[in-house]
Write a protein that holds these residues in place. Structure first.
Motif, PDB file in Angstrom:
ATOM      1  N   ALA A 124       0.822  -1.216   0.000  1.00 27.35           N
ATOM      2  CA  ALA A 124       0.000   0.000   0.000  1.00 27.35           C
ATOM      3  C   ALA A 124       0.857   1.267   0.000  1.00 27.35           C
ATOM      4  N   GLY A 125       2.079   1.186   0.534  1.00 28.93           N
ATOM      5  CA  GLY A 125       2.935   2.361   0.605  1.00 28.93           C
ATOM      6  C   GLY A 125       3.922   2.498  -0.529  1.00 28.93           C
ATOM      7  N   VAL A 126       3.894   1.583  -1.472  1.00 27.41           N
ATOM      8  CA  VAL A 126       4.879   1.583  -2.564  1.00 27.41           C
ATOM      9  C   VAL A 126       4.916   2.907  -3.316  1.00 27.41           C
ATOM     10  N   HIS A 127       3.772   3.494  -3.565  1.00 22.71           N
ATOM     11  CA  HIS A 127       3.724   4.722  -4.360  1.00 22.71           C
ATOM     12  C   HIS A 127       3.885   5.988  -3.535  1.00 22.71           C
ATOM     13  N   VAL A 128       3.931   5.859  -2.195  1.00 20.24           N
ATOM     14  CA  VAL A 128       4.058   7.052  -1.357  1.00 20.24           C
ATOM     15  C   VAL A 128       5.335   7.082  -0.524  1.00 20.24           C
ATOM     16  N   ASP A 129       5.943   5.939  -0.251  1.00 19.60           N
ATOM     17  CA  ASP A 129       7.175   5.876   0.531  1.00 19.60           C
ATOM     18  C   ASP A 129       8.356   5.614  -0.400  1.00 19.60           C
ATOM     19  N   ASP A 130       9.201   6.610  -0.561  1.00 21.26           N
ATOM     20  CA  ASP A 130      10.353   6.509  -1.459  1.00 21.26           C
ATOM     21  C   ASP A 130      11.487   5.769  -0.762  1.00 21.26           C
ATOM     22  N   LEU A 131      11.826   4.585  -1.250  1.00 20.92           N
ATOM     23  CA  LEU A 131      12.891   3.771  -0.666  1.00 20.92           C
ATOM     24  C   LEU A 131      14.232   3.949  -1.361  1.00 20.92           C
ATOM     25  N   ALA A 132      14.362   4.960  -2.186  1.00 19.28           N
ATOM     26  CA  ALA A 132      15.643   5.212  -2.874  1.00 19.28           C
ATOM     27  C   ALA A 132      16.733   5.466  -1.832  1.00 19.28           C
ATOM     28  N   GLY A 133      17.772   4.677  -1.875  1.00 19.58           N
ATOM     29  CA  GLY A 133      18.881   4.811  -0.945  1.00 19.58           C
ATOM     30  C   GLY A 133      18.706   4.039   0.350  1.00 19.58           C
ATOM     31  N   ILE A 134      17.514   3.530   0.607  1.00 20.86           N
ATOM     32  CA  ILE A 134      17.252   2.739   1.816  1.00 20.86           C
ATOM     33  C   ILE A 134      16.476   1.477   1.448  1.00 20.86           C
ATOM     34  N   GLU A 135      16.893   0.848   0.364  1.00 21.95           N
ATOM     35  CA  GLU A 135      16.170  -0.306  -0.178  1.00 21.95           C
ATOM     36  C   GLU A 135      16.031  -1.447   0.819  1.00 21.95           C
ATOM     37  N   GLY A 136      16.927  -1.572   1.791  1.00 23.49           N
ATOM     38  CA  GLY A 136      16.861  -2.644   2.778  1.00 23.49           C
ATOM     39  C   GLY A 136      15.869  -2.394   3.900  1.00 23.49           C
TER      40      GLY A 136
END
Length: 95
Positions: free
Chosen positions: A50-62
């Motif tokens: 549900a958060g894929v499009h709102v939480d940017d994981l760029a640089g914190i992929e883990g």
């Protein structure tokens, strides 16, 4: 938390509250956990689709969890001062 003073009178330390705020994935939970003298209260939940499009994981992929309410910790400076730490969620939607 109550301490006995040098004259055997009960004293209550001054409570200082610190809010740790910042962006998503910047280390607020880690900071509270690292400095707290007690086991910190954490409100971590797993990241979901549900958060894929709102939480940017760029640089914190883990990263696989996120704070959903707050983190809480405590540091006793001395018998007169106690710090209470509050870590906020970092997602843009909570700002």
């Amino acid at each position: 938390m109550v301490f006995v003073g040098s004259d055997d009178q009960l004293t209550v330390p001054t409570a200082v509250k610190i809010v740790i705020a910042g962006g998503f994935g910047t280390g607020k939970t880690t900071m509270v956990a690292s400095v707290s003298e007690i086991e910190p209260l954490r409100t971590e939940e797993l990241l979901t689709e549900a958060g894929v499009h709102v939480d940017d994981l760029a640089g914190i992929e883990g990263k696989d969890t996120t704070t959903v309410a707050l983190d809480f910790g405590r540091i006793t400076i001395n018998t007169k001062v106690v710090l209470y730490l509050f870590g906020t969620p970092g997602q843009n939607r909570f700002w």
